[in-house]
Scaffold this motif. Sequence first.
Motif, short mmCIF file in Angstrom:
data_model
loop_
_atom_site.label_atom_id
_atom_site.label_comp_id
_atom_site.label_asym_id
_atom_site.label_seq_id
_atom_site.Cartn_x
_atom_site.Cartn_y
_atom_site.Cartn_z
N ASN A 51 -0.50 5.53 -3.14
CA ASN A 51 -0.74 4.17 -3.63
C ASN A 51 -1.15 3.21 -2.51
O ASN A 51 -1.94 2.30 -2.74
CB ASN A 51 0.48 3.65 -4.38
CG ASN A 51 0.60 4.27 -5.75
OD1 ASN A 51 -0.35 4.29 -6.52
ND2 ASN A 51 1.77 4.81 -6.06
N GLN A 55 -4.51 1.12 -2.51
CA GLN A 55 -4.51 -0.32 -2.25
C GLN A 55 -5.49 -0.67 -1.13
O GLN A 55 -6.17 -1.71 -1.18
CB GLN A 55 -3.11 -0.79 -1.88
CG GLN A 55 -3.04 -2.28 -1.65
CD GLN A 55 -1.88 -2.68 -0.78
OE1 GLN A 55 -1.62 -2.04 0.24
NE2 GLN A 55 -1.18 -3.72 -1.20
N GLN A 56 -5.59 0.20 -0.16
CA GLN A 56 -6.48 -0.03 0.97
C GLN A 56 -7.89 0.50 0.70
O GLN A 56 -8.72 0.57 1.61
CB GLN A 56 -5.90 0.62 2.23
CG GLN A 56 -4.56 0.04 2.65
CD GLN A 56 -4.66 -1.43 2.99
OE1 GLN A 56 -5.52 -1.83 3.78
NE2 GLN A 56 -3.81 -2.24 2.38
N GLN A 57 -8.13 0.87 -0.54
CA GLN A 57 -9.42 1.33 -1.01
C GLN A 57 -9.90 2.59 -0.27
O GLN A 57 -11.08 2.75 0.02
CB GLN A 57 -10.45 0.20 -0.96
CG GLN A 57 -10.01 -0.93 -1.86
CD GLN A 57 -10.80 -2.19 -1.67
OE1 GLN A 57 -11.61 -2.33 -0.75
NE2 GLN A 57 -10.57 -3.13 -2.56
N SER A 64 -2.91 0.71 -9.04
CA SER A 64 -1.95 1.20 -8.05
C SER A 64 -1.08 0.09 -7.47
O SER A 64 0.00 0.37 -6.96
CB SER A 64 -2.66 1.94 -6.93
OG SER A 64 -3.54 1.07 -6.25
N GLU A 65 -1.51 -1.15 -7.54
CA GLU A 65 -0.73 -2.26 -6.95
C GLU A 65 0.65 -2.37 -7.60
O GLU A 65 1.66 -2.45 -6.91
CB GLU A 65 -1.50 -3.58 -7.09
CG GLU A 65 -0.93 -4.71 -6.27
CD GLU A 65 -1.20 -4.56 -4.79
OE1 GLU A 65 -0.33 -5.00 -4.00
OE2 GLU A 65 -2.24 -4.02 -4.41
N THR A 66 0.69 -2.34 -8.91
CA THR A 66 1.97 -2.42 -9.62
C THR A 66 2.80 -1.17 -9.36
O THR A 66 4.00 -1.26 -9.14
CB THR A 66 1.72 -2.58 -11.14
OG1 THR A 66 0.96 -3.76 -11.34
CG2 THR A 66 3.01 -2.68 -11.90
N LEU A 68 2.61 0.74 -6.73
CA LEU A 68 3.04 0.70 -5.33
C LEU A 68 4.32 -0.12 -5.19
O LEU A 68 5.28 0.32 -4.55
CB LEU A 68 1.94 0.14 -4.43
CG LEU A 68 2.32 -0.09 -2.97
CD1 LEU A 68 2.79 1.19 -2.31
CD2 LEU A 68 1.14 -0.71 -2.22
N GLU A 69 4.34 -1.28 -5.79
CA GLU A 69 5.53 -2.12 -5.73
C GLU A 69 6.74 -1.37 -6.29
O GLU A 69 7.82 -1.36 -5.69
CB GLU A 69 5.29 -3.40 -6.53
CG GLU A 69 6.45 -4.36 -6.52
CD GLU A 69 6.15 -5.60 -7.34
OE1 GLU A 69 6.78 -5.76 -8.41
OE2 GLU A 69 5.30 -6.39 -6.91
#
Length: 106
Positions: A51, A55-57, A64-66, A68-69
Amino acid sequence: MSKENFDEIIHRSLEIRKKYHELELLHHGSEWTVEEDALAYLTDAGLVGRNIMSQQQRWPKAGSETELEHKLAENIWWLIVLAEGSGIDIKEAVDKFLTKMDVALK
């Protein structure tokens, strides 16, 4: 939601783990061992890496942001659970680690 102190986070984490143990007993007839918990943690740790890449593409994955958290928080939860299952005081361990690093980096 207010920021909780570490004691409360540990308490809530262990209470949630107890509820999972109840589900494990219900569905499988036994609780997961510490080894099984460690394997589950490693799976989630890998998902944090994936993730972060997304996020870092650097890896194509939507949403993936949600996740990842969620996975970052879940990994902290797992570490608390693993420490408890291993007889380690996680508060003391973190304090020792931070003190050691503070001294080493001065």
